[in-house]
Design an enzyme around this catalytic site. Structure first.
Site, PDB file in Angstrom:
ATOM      1  N   HIS A   1      -0.236  69.664  15.174  1.00 53.47           N
ATOM      2  CA  HIS A   1      -0.949  68.508  15.714  1.00 53.47           C
ATOM      3  C   HIS A   1      -2.095  69.012  16.582  1.00 53.47           C
ATOM      4  O   HIS A   1      -1.952  70.038  17.243  1.00 53.47           O
ATOM      5  CB  HIS A   1       0.004  67.632  16.554  1.00 53.47           C
ATOM      6  CG  HIS A   1      -0.504  66.245  16.723  1.00 53.47           C
ATOM      7  ND1 HIS A   1      -1.430  65.923  17.672  1.00 53.47           N
ATOM      8  CD2 HIS A   1      -0.238  65.120  16.034  1.00 53.47           C
ATOM      9  CE1 HIS A   1      -1.705  64.622  17.576  1.00 53.47           C
ATOM     10  NE2 HIS A   1      -0.999  64.122  16.573  1.00 53.47           N
TER      11      HIS A   1
ATOM     12  N   GLU B   1       4.836  62.629  11.113  1.00 55.37           N
ATOM     13  CA  GLU B   1       4.879  62.373   9.673  1.00 55.37           C
ATOM     14  C   GLU B   1       6.154  62.896   9.019  1.00 55.37           C
ATOM     15  O   GLU B   1       6.563  62.403   7.972  1.00 55.37           O
ATOM     16  CB  GLU B   1       3.663  63.000   8.984  1.00 55.37           C
ATOM     17  CG  GLU B   1       2.319  62.543   9.514  1.00 55.37           C
ATOM     18  CD  GLU B   1       1.954  61.134   9.109  1.00 55.37           C
ATOM     19  OE1 GLU B   1       2.844  60.259   9.172  1.00 55.37           O
ATOM     20  OE2 GLU B   1       0.800  60.902   8.752  1.00 55.37           O
TER      21      GLU B   1
END
Ligand code: ACO
Length: 370
Positions: A260, A314
């Site tokens: 991320h 996700e």
């Protein structure tokens, strides 16, 4: 006569990807990437998800930003009304039934064709329309007719009903609410920034949302959960995880569902979704997912020792949506169905407080002789 650019001048500088550059002040959400915390309008995400339904979480996010004149305490009836109006775009979607369009294409088409009327705020009409557009896109793509909305139901319940044509069970409604609330808003991610850029030109909310949809479609942003499920399928069983992951990493591939830009630790939303999965008691898939996650984290630590790469939202999105019976081709449209509330809030905030977003670039191309 022109001069060629010096090769070194094409190298990225510290503004590449705008990493760490502040481009807006927001009251909507805050990410602490070091501590792994997400605060949505003053409340940690883990206190919102699992506690609030989608409508209440949106009302919390929108308070003072969008829809200030609404008399009803709950957004449920107005979203119901918006779903009913949105069903008017179904003939447009049906007219493209035979075209080779993806679910995202059909969603964007439906949104572009959505008539915005003066009787309700644009953000309500657009956010309320998404469950109709996503379910109609899915059913048309699989050769079925869209199901009419029932405005008396909640967003999550009606979406699941429009998807299958049958009354959904409470565990599925709860699971979907948890997902939609978890992904409601997340600072200045790529799609939200896109929405704010478009809003800064004073464009309509619809165009800010359409542009944000485009940004979300990429695999480095909202397109990752489908490939996460492909990865779990390819691994097949927990005892194959280590070998599969190490081969992927040594082949130079990225592992979807990990890493991320902001979090240098675990994305807190991963655990919010994982606890939702525990409540659904889908243990076999969860055991496989946990084995793949452990192998991936070990593999990433070895392959990228200088970069802290951890699980992102996700990864467990894929497992949760799969457990809810949502087909993987719909994962990105479903992400949009929750995040649209955040895009609308940022659009309103940008229009209220921001100015035209127009950054500069450094020209490194050829110059004419002067
Ligand atoms: N697997 C393997 N390597 C990775 C991964 C990953 N998932 N993520 C980052 N890296 C590596 C890169 O290869 C790069 O290595 P290098 O320096 O040796 O070239 C290094 O880490 C830095 O990568 P960047 O892309 O510069 O880091 P950034 O912070 O911009 O990346 C991103 C964030 C794009 C999400 C990245 O981690 C990624 O591609 N992850 C996989 C896709 C994914 O899961 N996306 C969903 C994100 S959550 C969301 O948007 C809702």
């Amino acid at each position: 006569m022109t001069h060629a650019p010096k090769p070194s001048s094409l190298a990225p500088d510290q503004t590449d990807g705008l990493e760490g550059i502040v481009v807006a002040h927001t009251q909507l959400s805050h990410i602490d990437g070091t501590k792994g915390r997400l605060i949505v309008k003053g409340v940690p995400v883990e206190d919102l998800a699992g506690e609030m339904c989608f409508e209440d979480a949106v009302a919390h996010l929108w308070a003072g930003q969008v829809d200030e004149d609404r008399a009803e305490p709950s957004l449920q009836p107005v979203f119901g009304k918006a779903r009913q109006s949105a069903f008017s775009v179904v003939p447009t979607l049906l007219s493209c039934r035979q075209e080779p369009l993806s679910r995202m294409d059909r969603l964007a088409l439906g949104l572009a064709a959505l008539p915005i009327t003066p009787d309700m705020p644009e953000s309500i009409q657009i956010t309320g329309a998404f469950p109709v557009l996503v379910s109609a896109a899915a059913r048309i793509a699989s050769g079925q007719d869209p199901v009419k909305p029932d405005p008396s139901l909640s967003t999550a319940a009606d979406f699941l009903r429009m998807m299958t044509g049958a009354k959904p069970e409470q565990w599925a409604i709860d699971g979907l609410n948890r997902y939609l609330v978890t992904i409601l808003d997340h600072g200045l991610n790529a799609s939200t920034f896109t929405a704010r850029v478009v809003a800064s030109t004073r464009a309509d909310v619809k165009y800010a949302v359409l542009a944000a949809l485009g940004a979300l479609s990429g695999p480095l942003h909202g397109g990752a959960p489908g490939p996460v499920l492909d990865m779990l399928d390819a691994v097949g069983s927990p005892d194959n995880a280590e070998k599969w992951i190490s081969e992927r990493l040594s082949g130079g591939h990225r592992l979807m569902g990990f890493g991320h830009r902001i979090y240098r630790t675990r994305d807190p939303r991963a655990d919010v979704l994982k606890s939702g999965l525990r409540a659904l008691a889908k243990t076999e898939r969860l055991i496989l997912a946990e084995a793949v996650e452990e192998a991936a984290l070990r593999g990433l630590k070895a392959a990228k020792p200088n970069r802290q790469i951890d699980t992102n939202v996700e990864f467990y999105t894929a497992v949760l949506l799969d457990a809810l019976g949502i087909d993987r081709t719909l994962f990105t449209p479903l992400f949009a169905m929750g995040r649209v509330a955040g895009w609308c809030a940022h659009t309103a905030e940008q229009k209220r407080t921001g100015k035209l977003i127009r950054p500069s670039s450094v020209y490194v191309g050829p110059m004419p002789d002067l």
